[in-house]
Design a protein around this motif. Structure first.
Motif, PDB file in Angstrom:
ATOM      1  N   ILE A   1       0.747  -1.174  -0.104  1.00 15.54           N
ATOM      2  CA  ILE A   1      -0.031   0.001  -0.053  1.00 15.54           C
ATOM      3  C   ILE A   1       0.807   1.240   0.099  1.00 15.54           C
ATOM      4  N   GLY A   2       1.985   1.344   0.778  1.00 16.76           N
ATOM      5  CA  GLY A   2       2.859   2.284   1.145  1.00 16.76           C
ATOM      6  C   GLY A   2       3.486   2.513  -0.160  1.00 16.76           C
ATOM      7  N   LEU A   3       3.862   1.638  -0.887  1.00 16.46           N
ATOM      8  CA  LEU A   3       4.538   1.705  -2.277  1.00 16.46           C
ATOM      9  C   LEU A   3       3.771   2.186  -3.223  1.00 16.46           C
ATOM     10  N   LEU A   4       2.438   1.770  -3.358  1.00 19.54           N
ATOM     11  CA  LEU A   4       1.631   2.278  -4.518  1.00 19.54           C
ATOM     12  C   LEU A   4       1.313   3.903  -4.238  1.00 19.54           C
ATOM     13  N   LEU A   5       1.092   4.065  -3.085  1.00 19.92           N
ATOM     14  CA  LEU A   5       1.103   5.487  -2.567  1.00 19.92           C
ATOM     15  C   LEU A   5       2.076   6.480  -3.190  1.00 19.92           C
ATOM     16  N   VAL A   6       3.459   6.056  -2.541  1.00 23.61           N
ATOM     17  CA  VAL A   6       4.583   6.784  -2.891  1.00 23.61           C
ATOM     18  C   VAL A   6       4.646   6.873  -4.230  1.00 23.61           C
ATOM     19  N   LEU A   7       4.404   5.816  -5.167  1.00 26.78           N
ATOM     20  CA  LEU A   7       4.483   5.960  -6.642  1.00 26.78           C
ATOM     21  C   LEU A   7       3.937   6.922  -7.249  1.00 26.78           C
ATOM     22  N   GLY A   8       2.331   6.866  -6.755  1.00 23.27           N
ATOM     23  CA  GLY A   8       1.714   7.766  -7.146  1.00 23.27           C
ATOM     24  C   GLY A   8       1.936   9.068  -6.876  1.00 23.27           C
ATOM     25  N   LEU A   9       2.209   9.379  -5.675  1.00 17.67           N
ATOM     26  CA  LEU A   9       2.414  10.814  -5.030  1.00 17.67           C
ATOM     27  C   LEU A   9       3.812  11.074  -5.700  1.00 17.67           C
ATOM     28  N   LEU A  10       4.575  10.623  -5.892  1.00 17.50           N
ATOM     29  CA  LEU A  10       6.113  11.052  -6.435  1.00 17.50           C
ATOM     30  C   LEU A  10       5.726  11.674  -8.116  1.00 17.50           C
ATOM     31  N   GLU A  11       4.620  11.050  -8.573  1.00 14.96           N
ATOM     32  CA  GLU A  11       4.376  11.721  -9.993  1.00 14.96           C
ATOM     33  C   GLU A  11       3.509  12.837  -9.896  1.00 14.96           C
ATOM     34  N   ALA A  12       3.037  13.205  -8.823  1.00 14.44           N
ATOM     35  CA  ALA A  12       2.243  14.315  -8.790  1.00 14.44           C
ATOM     36  C   ALA A  12       2.988  15.521  -9.081  1.00 14.44           C
TER      37      ALA A  12
END
Lengths: 556, 220, 405
Positions: free
Chosen positions: A369-380
């Motif tokens: 979960i953390g990884l998916l969130l971080v991957l998403g958030l770093l694209e923002a």
């Protein structure tokens, strides 16, 4: 809203809500407002109670001594190792072992050291081989010592790999080899180039990790329970005891203590910033006094000795865990166990398996979960600016005891205490920042044109994202996942608070078993606890290797 | 072979902050025609090409219309623009074999067998079948450049953007590769924009050369 | 004769009615109990109990298997470090208004924790006297009816007996000190080898109480609530004793072991010469588990030592009350109690009156082998009663104030 922005917002919610509401939920009870338990009267009495708590001065003393020792040891060792061993023969060993050392759970390391230094520990047994008067254990105050010295040293050794990794990534921002050349051409010994030119540039880059270490060292509970003083304990442990007292008033006292601890760590952080300014400020006198190589040989000797000491402690700690885990009878002063057996391990096998299952499940869920969130958030887009993600590290800067109590009430009011959701949430607060630390650099340095080309070629942006960007970043991603697992496995207080006592992991079990003093069982749990992150690191390393072994650019 | 459309740029402006790079550029590029953009490094040539793909970096402002044949590209996302682009670097995916790199550019919905067949046919045409299963990192510079070009063409683009694709190659391979690119442009009748800082890269049949920064002269 | 005849008639009639009544009552109770058992199937019981001992954990695991097989109940052992944490959680749940669906169905409790629970109406009950197996409980043991002076009133069911027992390594120590005075003398001759767990750990507090019981001029005062006596005067001999003991005890009384297992470990390594436990079987269990040498022996002080009963209670907001009662009833059965008393398994003395049990069940208790390190109940003697529960907190606070600086 784009997926990236969505994960940015979710992450903000997941990481900041517990901390902010948690601090408020600790602050209010400290002033006597705690409606769920029937306290409505605003009062400063609890601070007064805290002020008059028996042994407060010793608690503060032990906290200050152990915390300062921890931060000084880890920082001085980092500085020394970089200054003396950079690119030398032992440098490779350091670099290779930093990640596994970091993944080593705190509690397991503390237990390993406990096996070494107790009066009946391995070191005393070793000395007893030569000194017959040590045939009964010496009266050493090596664990639970009043000032928390052992606690401080162990914390320092455990924080060392973290600070070193952070220093390594800070080195990327500074051209180290060029500075070394320039400095040496001015007649400075490499050690002095580091001390006078490179470190003054690195330290400001490492502000965040250093104050995170400060926050952690002054408020640690699990290691302090294993090695810290007992009568009275350190402040953080005392606060935990108040929080878990059957008298509700004591909890308000605990909140008051937690607020004071928060203020104390805040003051110490500001103190570090001031000290840093003084050390590396523009006209720091010792930087320009012209000394180029004085005592450099002595420095080197000292560094070598400390290096061997540090390695010695780490290696013997691991060995003693393994020995205890497989022994049946190991009475003082025997140097090695008189009887080895798998009996103890087998006796606990059911429990171990179920704990391994829980621990691993939690760790994997949290990390994914953390990884998916971080991957998403770093694209923002929002994440692209400098310092845009500073808020992410806020949880690392606040003592756990100062907000988890409040966070527990948040969970209780959503009926999430003791549920998987609640525990995963509590772990995410810590897993997300570490995953982000592990991943942000790689994502930032990824050549975005690969993705552009792929999108142009395939006409499918999502597919290209997974098939090209994620696949090319497989190694850093699986490494970040392993970091997440290691962080989750090591969580003690969050599991305790959010789990409502219903969920135990290898870590909570290992810490509570440390009180039980059956070293064989403790050894087994410490071993199991350290096996989880090590296996995960192994997989994180092997999986990309196996998938990409044909492609030379993809090798690590 | 299907006739390619004409590329039309209408009153294109690009600026970095308050500093203009291009102002009011109007340009028509016929199928098979090559238009070159020249200028010192750092003047915004590459940014201009990215902007034509719809990728405008922060702090840059872009305005104007991009038309390709009957289609207005201005609002289309990158994936739908049917643009092919070659960069200085070959940008071959390092985790796929040569075959995999080429197959990635094939349209969706082909069977495994068809993919293999098409890729091998293409490689056969340029006599490079031996490279099919190679790790791209083991290829020579010229081979990489050629595979990269083939990969771009395999996706059947309507417009070709070349961002200094020759600058990293040595003298001999450079001129060979140039000839190959020009021949493909003619063969597929692609309207092409070429960005370079080296006048040697500009082919004899290039119809227009635009100098950057371009501040509104009446070239058309 | 007529009168007599009628009288006899009446008498028999009366008897008949009476037995019928009893039978009906019995039957009612039976059907009531049958209903409880029926309700209990498929329920999950969260049993919050101290989880620090392998023997206890293994026993509870066995119980879980039994109730699963017999009643279809799933027993989950929630291992807690200190039951007072559970008590505080219940307090909070009550103030937060979580009056149903509580997360604790059964807990192992006694002493001041029970008093807190009972005084705050946090318990379900009275329930224990209506359990079929309660009839065999030995109510002649005073601690079964009064838990640290708090009347039990069937709000908790007795589960086992604790008795303070000292142990030592006979290869180190010839003649153990059989009283507190002797212990102090021994410590003076062998500095650093005597200590006790850190109050407020219950065993440390128990040690303080034992000292007080042995040295106080009128120990019966301890049965009264603290606020009804002159605390300073009553406890003066205790502090005098500790002030003498600490300078010659382990680490000069500046640090204390955390609990009994740490003391056991230190006895094993030779750091300590005397250790003690509230479980009479601890020494023999530890020898079997490879944690102590087989030269360890147990003893009690000449004047007797503290003993108490530990209990099982059901919170007022428990979700699985029926199943919790079925579990308690099983725990009170001769089978479960004898299993628990087996020194090889746990060694916790039974709360049942063995001599009142049906013949076949009595033999269950007669099969234990004699273990050298374990004292029989006769050797242990009659346990001294626990002081009133208010003493626990008062002693702990006073101790912390004096020695935790």
């Amino acid at each position: 809203m784009s997926l990236a922005l969505l994960s940015y917002r979710i992450t903000q919610l997941v990481c900041l809500l517990p901390v902010t509401l948690g601090v408020v939920g600790t602050l209010l009870p400290s002033f006597g407002y705690f409606p769920v338990a029937g306290f409505h009267q605003l009062t400063g009495n609890y601070y007064e109670m805290f002020w008059q708590a028996p042994g407060l001065s010793s608690m503060v003393m032990a906290t200050l001594v152990s915390g300062s020792l921890a931060i000084s040891i880890s920082l001085l060792l980092t500085i020394t190792i970089f200054s003396v061993f950079y690119n030398s023969s032992s440098w490779k060993i350091w670099r290779n072992f930093l990640s596994p050392m970091l993944a080593f759970p705190h509690a397991a390391f503390a237990l390993g050291v406990m096996f070494l230094v107790t009066p009946s520990g391995w070191y005393a047994r070793f000395l007893a081989l030569f000194f017959p008067e040590l045939n009964s254990p010496p009266a050493w105050h090596t664990v639970h010592d009043v000032y928390g010295m052992t606690l401080g040293i162990v914390l320092g050794l455990k924080e060392l790999p973290f600070l070193m990794l952070m220093a390594l990534s800070a080195c990327n921002q500074v051209n180290v080899s060029q500075l070394l050349r320039v400095g040496q051409s001015l007649g400075y010994h490499p050690i002095y180039v580091w001390l006078k030119i490179i470190w003054p540039q690195l330290l400001p880059q490492m502000r965040l990790p250093i104050i995170a270490v400060i926050a952690y060292s002054f408020s640690v509970v699990d290691i302090a329970r294993i090695l810290g003083p007992t009568t009275p304990p350190t402040l953080a442990v005392a606060i935990m005891q108040w929080f878990s007292s059957e008298q509700l008033e004591q909890r308000l006292l605990g909140s008051a203590g937690a607020v004071c601890l928060l203020v104390l760590t805040g003051v110490l952080m500001v103190g570090w910033l001031a000290l840093e300014q003084w050390l590396v400020g523009k006209d720091g006198r010792c930087l320009i006094n012209g000394i180029r190589s004085r005592l450099s040989l002595g420095w080197q000797w000292l560094a070598h000795i400390t290096q061997w000491l540090v390695w010695g402690v780490w290696v013997t700690a691991v060995l003693s865990i393994v020995l205890w885990a497989f022994s049946w009878r190991w009475r003082y002063p025997d140097f090695i166990p008189s009887e080895f057996s798998l009996k103890v391990g087998l006796r606990y096998s059911d429990k171990l398996l179920s704990l391994l299952e829980t621990t691993w499940f939690l760790a994997l869920m949290t990390s994914v979960i953390g990884l998916l969130l971080v991957l998403g958030l770093l694209e923002a887009k929002k994440a692209q600016q400098r310092y845009a993600l500073s808020w992410l590290y806020l949880p690392l800067l606040i003592p756990q005891v100062s907000f988890l109590f409040g966070f527990q009430w948040l969970l209780v009011s959503f009926n999430l205490d003791g549920t998987w959701t609640g525990i995963i949430w509590s772990h995410l607060i810590y897993v997300i920042p570490y995953i982000c630390l592990a991943l942000a650099g790689y994502l930032k340095h990824f050549d975005q044109r690969y993705l552009t080309v792929a999108t142009m070629l395939s006409g499918r942006p999502r597919y290209s994202y997974w098939r090209i960007k994620m696949a090319m970043l497989l190694w850093p991603i699986s490494f970040a996942l392993a970091v997440g697992v290691a962080v989750s496995v090591a969580q003690y207080l969050p599991t305790l608070f959010a789990g409502a006592g219903r969920v135990s992991t290898l870590t909570t079990e290992a810490v509570s078993l440390a009180q039980g003093a059956d070293y064989r069982v403790t050894g087994i749990f410490a071993l199991a606890q350290l096996v989880v992150p090590l296996i995960t690191y192994g997989c994180a390393f092997l999986m990309p290797y196996c998938i990409y072994r044909r492609f030379s650019m993809m090798r690590i | 072979m299907k006739m390619q459309g004409i590329l039309q740029l209408r009153s294109i402006s690009l600026s970095f902050g308050s500093e203009p790079i291009i102002q009011g550029l109007n340009l028509t590029v016929q199928p098979g025609e090559i238009v070159a953009l020249m200028g010192p490094s750092g003047c915004g040539k590459s940014t201009f090409l990215s902007a034509l793909c719809g990728l405008i970096p922060e702090q840059f402002q872009f305005s104007g219309e991009v038309l390709l044949g009957q289609q207005n590209l201005t609002q289309l996302p990158l994936a739908k623009r049917q643009v092919g682009m070659l960069f200085q670097e070959d940008l071959l995916f390092p985790h796929m074999s040569v075959k995999g790199n080429l197959a990635f550019a094939l349209p969706q919905g082909l069977s495994r067998h068809e993919r293999h067949h098409q890729v091998m046919a293409l490689l056969d045409e340029v006599r490079m079948t031996a490279l099919a299963d190679r790790d791209p990192a083991t290829l020579s510079g010229g081979q990489k450049a050629r595979i990269s070009l083939l990969r771009t063409l395999l996706a059947k683009p309507q417009l070709l953007l070349l961002d200094e694709p020759f600058s990293k190659l040595d003298q001999v391979t450079r001129s060979q590769f140039r000839q190959l690119v020009w021949s493909y442009i003619t063969r597929y009748q692609l309207p092409t924009l070429l960005v370079t800082h080296d006048s040697a890269d500009i082919p004899g049949h290039c119809s227009q050369v635009i100098q950057l920064p371009y501040l509104g002269s009446t070239l058309c | 004769m007529m009168y007599l005849k009628w009288g006899v008639h009446y008498f028999f009639g009366f008897l008949l009615v009476l037995t019928a009544h009893q039978a009906i009552a019995q039957q009612q109770q039976n059907t009531l109990w049958d209903n409880t058992v029926k309700q209990a199937t498929k329920q999950v019981v969260y049993f919050n109990a101290w989880g620090g001992s392998h023997e206890v954990n293994r026993y509870i695991f066995w119980v879980g298997q039994q109730v699963k097989r017999r009643y279809g109940i799933t027993l989950k052992h929630v291992k807690v470090d200190d039951i007072s944490q559970v008590v505080s959680r219940l307090l909070v749940e009550k103030t937060a208004g979580r009056d149903t669906e509580g997360k604790i169905d059964l807990l192992w409790v006694n002493g001041e924790n029970f008093a807190t629970l009972k005084n705050n109406n946090l318990l379900y009950g009275p329930f224990s006297q209506s359990l079929p197996n309660y009839q065999w409980v030995d109510e002649s043991k005073p601690s079964v009816k009064r838990d640290f002076s708090t009347p039990v009133e069937y709000m908790e069911a007795p589960w086992g007996m604790a008795h303070l027992v000292f142990y030592y390594d006979s290869s180190v120590l010839r003649q153990p000190p059989m009283s507190m005075e002797a212990l102090l003398d021994y410590a003076k001759q062998h500095p650093g080898r005597i200590t006790y767990p850190n109050p407020p750990h219950f065993l440390g507090t128990t040690f303080l109480k034992q000292v007080l019981l042995e040295l106080a001029s009128s120990p019966e005062l301890l049965q009264k609530p603290v606020n009804q006596v002159d605390f300073a005067e009553v406890t003066a001999p205790l502090w005098k004793f500790l002030d003498q003991l600490h300078p010659v005890s382990w680490r000069q009384g500046k640090a204390f072991p955390a609990n009994s297992s740490q003391m056991r470990q230190m006895l094993d390594s030779g750091e300590l010469h005397v250790s003690f436990s509230f479980s009479p079987s601890e020494a023999s269990n530890s020898i079997q588990a490879g944690l102590l040498p087989d030269t360890v022996k147990s003893y009690v002080h000449n004047g007797g030592t503290l003993g108490n009963t530990h209990f099982l209670a059901i919170p007022y907001n428990a979700k699985a009350k029926a199943a919790a009662q079925v579990v308690v009833n099983f725990l009170l059965s001769a089978e479960a109690q004898s299993q628990k008393m087996d020194p090889v398994i746990w060694g916790d003395p039974t709360v049942l009156a063995i001599d009142r049990l049906p013949e076949g069940q009595q033999t269950m208790f007669a099969r234990f082998e004699e273990l050298p390190a374990m004292l029989t109940s006769i050797q242990r003697g009659k346990p001294l009663p626990e002081p009133h529960f208010s003493w626990t907190d008062a002693l702990e606070k006073a101790w912390l104030k004096r020695y935790q600086q």
